[in-house]
Scaffold this active site. Structure first.
Site, short mmCIF file in Angstrom:
data_model
loop_
_atom_site.label_atom_id
_atom_site.label_comp_id
_atom_site.label_asym_id
_atom_site.label_seq_id
_atom_site.Cartn_x
_atom_site.Cartn_y
_atom_site.Cartn_z
N LYS A 22 0.84 -1.21 0.00
CA LYS A 22 0.00 0.00 0.00
C LYS A 22 0.88 1.25 0.00
O LYS A 22 0.65 2.18 -0.78
CB LYS A 22 -0.89 0.01 1.26
CG LYS A 22 -1.52 1.35 1.57
CD LYS A 22 -2.40 1.29 2.80
CE LYS A 22 -1.74 1.67 4.09
NZ LYS A 22 -1.43 3.10 4.27
N ASN A 23 1.88 1.26 0.86
CA ASN A 23 2.68 2.48 1.01
C ASN A 23 3.62 2.72 -0.18
O ASN A 23 4.18 3.80 -0.31
CB ASN A 23 3.48 2.44 2.32
CG ASN A 23 2.57 2.63 3.52
OD1 ASN A 23 1.38 2.91 3.36
ND2 ASN A 23 3.11 2.49 4.72
N CYS A 115 -4.35 13.06 13.07
CA CYS A 115 -5.15 11.84 12.94
C CYS A 115 -5.01 11.09 14.24
O CYS A 115 -4.33 11.54 15.16
CB CYS A 115 -4.71 11.02 11.75
SG CYS A 115 -3.15 10.21 11.99
N ARG A 120 0.85 14.78 12.97
CA ARG A 120 1.28 14.60 11.58
C ARG A 120 1.27 15.89 10.75
O ARG A 120 0.55 16.02 9.76
CB ARG A 120 0.43 13.51 10.91
CG ARG A 120 0.45 12.23 11.70
CD ARG A 120 -0.28 11.11 11.02
NE ARG A 120 0.54 10.44 10.02
CZ ARG A 120 0.17 9.31 9.42
NH1 ARG A 120 -0.97 8.77 9.70
NH2 ARG A 120 0.96 8.76 8.53
N ASP A 301 4.79 0.85 12.08
CA ASP A 301 3.59 0.15 11.62
C ASP A 301 3.52 -1.29 12.14
O ASP A 301 2.46 -1.91 12.06
CB ASP A 301 3.54 0.14 10.07
CG ASP A 301 3.20 1.52 9.51
OD1 ASP A 301 2.77 2.39 10.28
OD2 ASP A 301 3.38 1.71 8.30
N ARG A 394 -8.44 -0.43 4.93
CA ARG A 394 -7.56 0.56 4.31
C ARG A 394 -6.21 -0.07 3.96
O ARG A 394 -5.56 0.36 3.00
CB ARG A 394 -7.31 1.74 5.27
CG ARG A 394 -8.47 2.68 5.44
CD ARG A 394 -8.05 3.86 6.31
NE ARG A 394 -6.69 4.23 5.98
CZ ARG A 394 -5.72 4.47 6.88
NH1 ARG A 394 -5.97 4.42 8.15
NH2 ARG A 394 -4.51 4.78 6.48
#
Ligand code: UD1
Length: 417
Positions: A22-23, A115, A120, A301, A394
């Site tokens: 994803k990243n 968030c 951030r 993560d 997500r």
């Protein structure tokens, strides 16, 4: 939006195919804005972050076509996002800033708020764009950047992944050469740079703390297969460390997961690199200490999935979160399952316990949600993970199917259940 029902599971055995990162995919999709020609991205993961960004690019006027096993983006004519809500839906949409500015000479996005996991800010993105010659102005909750870009030396105050990616993309079309110092070194940056080079960009040093970019006048179309998702692979390795068993993580690359693999080895889990991917064997038996750091340090993560591992591992494990200021929300939820965790600011101390018991818990963010599913695999009875906000979708593609296929007792329930 979904809920997951998880039951105590036997040792996981079998093979899990690891999806595309994803990243890596999100910045690459934004990078497609840098050319008028078709950019074909192979094997995009079926994640809501990917479809949200695809919708944003389409709303900007790009052609976004889903083809068999690929997404094709054509940015022959496009404009700035008209509806600020489209940008606000996802933090990673800040990555359109560099390409919009480089192609259109002007970019405007709403300022992203904080968030769940922290504030951030995007000051490093803006500082870098300003060094490249952009005029930066703020009004009505948004930021506007304008001007023709010229090469510059940029020093990042911290090696921000997003800022490095945004500046790398902007600098490809700037006149002259750019040097980004104290750049982030994550594998997704190396992949983005290689993707941009396949479009005709001239970049060297990606993966080190100094990246050099020689601006070119235009970039051309390409076809790209992004790297495998190291966070998904790491999460599945943690699942094996929790239940024991034997998993082949197909497509996972050990060189992207060194810090996790060392920690799992310290915990007594066996790892073997094979041509098809990573083999993980056995359960975590010894406690460990984790300090999250920028790559190649331990990834933030994977902090939550490793905390799920620590909950049942005998002894005292310690976590220090240095990247985000509020990334221990899963600790309170894990405690509801019977875990013994004390949190003090950025430190969490976990005393492993032999018994966890199922309970209703809430996914507070993406990785926290995955950690709760993992903990449910070793909690007696049923754990109900409420993911009302759709965090898990997500970043994890069919997590329940992937775990079920190797013996995990995980079901996805309809949102109303
Ligand atoms: C990316 C990843 C995310 C991962 C994170 C850290 C994507 C889409 N997301 O997020 O999964 O958790 O890297 O590995 O790739 N910061 C500033 N000013 C800035 C930019 C960042 O202070 O201008 C701070 C942030 O608040 C945060 C830290 O730096 O505390 C790391 O942020 P950054 O590396 O930029 O992460 P993201 O790119 O947002």
């Amino acid at each position: 939006m979904a809920h997951y029902a998880v039951r105590e599971s036997p040792p996981l055995r079998g093979e899990i195919p690891i999806g595309t990162s994803k990243n890596a995919v999100l910045p690459i999709m934004c990078g497609a804005l840098l050319t008028r020609e078709d950019v074909r991205i192979e094997n995009p993961p079926e994640l809501t972050d990917v479809s949200t960004l695809a919708s944003l690019l389409a709303a900007c006027g790009c052609r976004v076509a889903r083809e068999k096993g690929a997404i094709v983006i054509t940015a022959s004519a496009f404009r700035n996002p008209q509806d600020e809500e489209d940008v606000r839906k996802m933090r990673a949409s800040v990555l359109v800033l560099g390409p919009l500015l480089a192609r259109l000479g002007e970019a405007r996005i709403p300022l992203p708020g904080g968030c769940a996991i922290g504030q951030r800010p995007i000051d490093q993105h803006l500082k870098g764009m300003s060094a490249l010659g952009a005029k930066v102005s703020f009004d009505h909750g948004g930021v506007t950047l304008s001007g023709r870009l010229r090469g510059a030396v940029i020093y990042l105050d911290m090696p921000s992944v997003g800022a490095t990616e945004n500046l790398l993309m902007a600098a490809t079309l700037a006149s002259g050469s750019t040097r980004i110092e104290n750049a982030a070194k994550e594998p997704e940056i190396v992949d983005l740079a290689a993707f941009l080079c396949s479009m005709g960009a001239r970049i060297s040093g990606a993966g080190t703390s100094t990246i050099l970019i020689e601006g070119v006048q235009k970039l051309h179309g390409t076809s790209w297969t992004p790297i495998a998702d190291r966070v998904e692979a790491g999460t599945m390795a943690c699942a094996c460390a929790i239940t024991g068993g034997e998993l082949l993580l197909r497509g996972a690359r050990s060189e992207h997961l060194r810090s996790l693999l060392f920690k799992l080895s310290e915990a007594g889990v066996h790892i073997q690199d094979t041509p098809g991917g990573l083999m993980v064997f056995g359960r975590a038996k010894h406690p460990f200490e984790i300090r999250t750091m920028v790559y190649p340090g331990f990834p933030t993560d994977l902090q939550a999935p490793m905390m799920a591992v620590a909950c049942k591992t005998p002894g005292t494990s310690v976590f220090l979160e240095t990247i985000f200021e509020n990334r221990f929300m899963h600790a309170a939820e894990l405690t509801r399952l019977g875990a013994h965790i004390r949190v003090e600011n950025r430190v969490a101390v976990v005393e492993g316990t032999p018994y966890l018991t199922g309970a209703a818990v809430r996914a507070t963010d993406l990785r926290a949600g995955a950690a709760l599913i993992l903990a449910g695999l070793c909690a007696e009875g049923e754990t109900l993970v409420d993911d009302e906000c759709g965090h898990i979708d997500r970043g994890y593609c069919h997590i329940e199917e992937k775990l079920s296929a190797v013996g995990g007792l995980v079901r996805r329930l309809p949102a109303s259940a």
